[in-house]
Enzyme design. Structure first.
Site, PDB file in Angstrom:
ATOM      1  N   ASP A 190       0.817  -1.206   0.000  1.00 52.88           N
ATOM      2  CA  ASP A 190       0.000   0.000   0.000  1.00 52.88           C
ATOM      3  C   ASP A 190       0.854   1.260   0.000  1.00 52.88           C
ATOM      4  O   ASP A 190       2.079   1.215   0.147  1.00 52.88           O
ATOM      5  CB  ASP A 190      -0.915   0.018   1.232  1.00 52.88           C
ATOM      6  CG  ASP A 190      -2.004  -1.037   1.160  1.00 52.88           C
ATOM      7  OD1 ASP A 190      -2.319  -1.497   0.045  1.00 52.88           O
ATOM      8  OD2 ASP A 190      -2.531  -1.413   2.227  1.00 52.88           O
ATOM      9  N   TYR A 215       7.333 -10.068   6.196  1.00 47.19           N
ATOM     10  CA  TYR A 215       7.193  -8.639   6.459  1.00 47.19           C
ATOM     11  C   TYR A 215       7.818  -8.300   7.810  1.00 47.19           C
ATOM     12  O   TYR A 215       7.792  -9.105   8.749  1.00 47.19           O
ATOM     13  CB  TYR A 215       5.722  -8.228   6.489  1.00 47.19           C
ATOM     14  CG  TYR A 215       5.059  -8.157   5.131  1.00 47.19           C
ATOM     15  CD1 TYR A 215       5.006  -6.953   4.423  1.00 47.19           C
ATOM     16  CD2 TYR A 215       4.476  -9.277   4.553  1.00 47.19           C
ATOM     17  CE1 TYR A 215       4.390  -6.883   3.180  1.00 47.19           C
ATOM     18  CE2 TYR A 215       3.864  -9.219   3.307  1.00 47.19           C
ATOM     19  CZ  TYR A 215       3.818  -8.007   2.631  1.00 47.19           C
ATOM     20  OH  TYR A 215       3.217  -7.944   1.402  1.00 47.19           O
TER      21      TYR A 215
END
Length: 303
Positions: free
Chosen positions: A66, A130
């Site tokens: 994002d 992540y």
């Protein structure tokens, strides 16, 4: 006439690893139309135009990030179809050419590999990792040094400490890592109880209708993408490979490091070896095991 040239030429598929600081971008995906927002792939595809491929080059990304999210190592595949009689680019030449024509300093191609024509960067991925970075002990984001702003979530706390949360899975739901991080922080700060977390988990609410807490995007980093059928590539994953050119992210660290700048790993090591007096403009000592710290935060991995 153009279709004839395409039929006579040889198409080569590549897997490329690339990194970026996401602050300036509306995510990694290309933004089409007349919008002022721009994605990382807008710049990569613009650079790829200079390869003079018979057909336009499109990047198929492995992991969508994002706006504001960073990547130490994302991956994508692309096809380059040179004119008849011209051999395919070597992976090294492709990497150098893309970096030469990239017009944004916050994007860097790390490495490229030739892959089979049916390889798919998204569907072939077997693991994605992540990292989420937290900074506790600063009065607010403005008190962080310029080297750390937009690269971690600053939380109010008594003592200065940096934390790295790591999440690995084959795939993730939309904003899943940021939601899980927000829940962990809420529990650590006493805003949520374990019982309430159990209710949230049992609600099976993938879109977050009942759990609206979401950690800020700028603390999230895509660390790596792995592929089972490409073990030789994994052994030379950019997370451990060293490049000849200075690493994009490593250049943002003020202190020196024994690791060579070049790959996401050296950058990550620098993040994890940070010292509070450098990063926040105040003096202090690390206190991962301080008994005054909330137990839920002491249980996490601290750096």
């Amino acid at each position: 006439m153009g279709s004839g040239r395409a039929a006579d030429s040889v198409r080569a598929r590549y897997l490329v690893y690339f990194q970026y600081l996401g602050t300036d971008f509306n995510g990694v995906a290309a933004v089409r139309g007349t919008q002022r927002a721009v994605g990382v792939l807008n710049y990569l595809e613009e650079a790829a135009e200079r390869l003079n491929s018979v057909l336009p080059v499109k990047f198929i990304i492995s992991s969508r990030t994002d706006a504001g999210v960073h990547a130490l190592s994302n991956a994508a595949h692309l096809d380059v179809q040179r004119r008849s009689g011209q051999p395919p680019f070597s992976p090294e030449v492709l990497t150098q050419a893309l970096n030469t024509h990239l017009r944004h300093p916050a994007i860097r191609v790390l490495q490229a590999f030739r892959v089979p024509s049916d390889f798919h960067a998204r569907y072939a991925a077997t693991s994605r990792t992540y990292l989420y970075r937290l900074a506790t002990g600063c009065p607010g984001p403005s008190q962080l040094s310029v080297f750390e702003r937009n690269r971690c979530w600053a939380l109010r706390a008594e003592r200065l400490q940096f934390w790295t949360l790591e999440f690995e899975s084959q795939s993730f739901l939309y904003r899943q890592v940021r939601r899980m991080t927000a829940i962990l922080v809420a529990v650590g700060l006493g805003a949520l109880t374990p019982t309430q977390v159990k209710v949230i988990l049992e609600s099976r609410d993938p879109l977050g209708r009942h759990q609206t807490r979401v950690a800020p995007a700028h603390g999230l980093f895509l660390k790596s993408v792995l592929y089972r059928d490409l073990e030789d590539l994994a052994a030379r994953n950019p997370a451990s490979a060293q490049q000849e050119s200075p690493a994009l992210l490593g250049d943002f660290r003020p202190e020196t490091s024994s690791a060579k700048a070049g790959g996401p790993e050296s950058c990550l090591q620098r993040f994890q070896s940070c010292r509070p007096q450098v990063l926040c403009g105040v003096h202090g000592t690390e206190a991962a095991n301080d008994p005054q710290r909330p137990a839920n935060l002491r249980a996490a991995t601290a750096h």
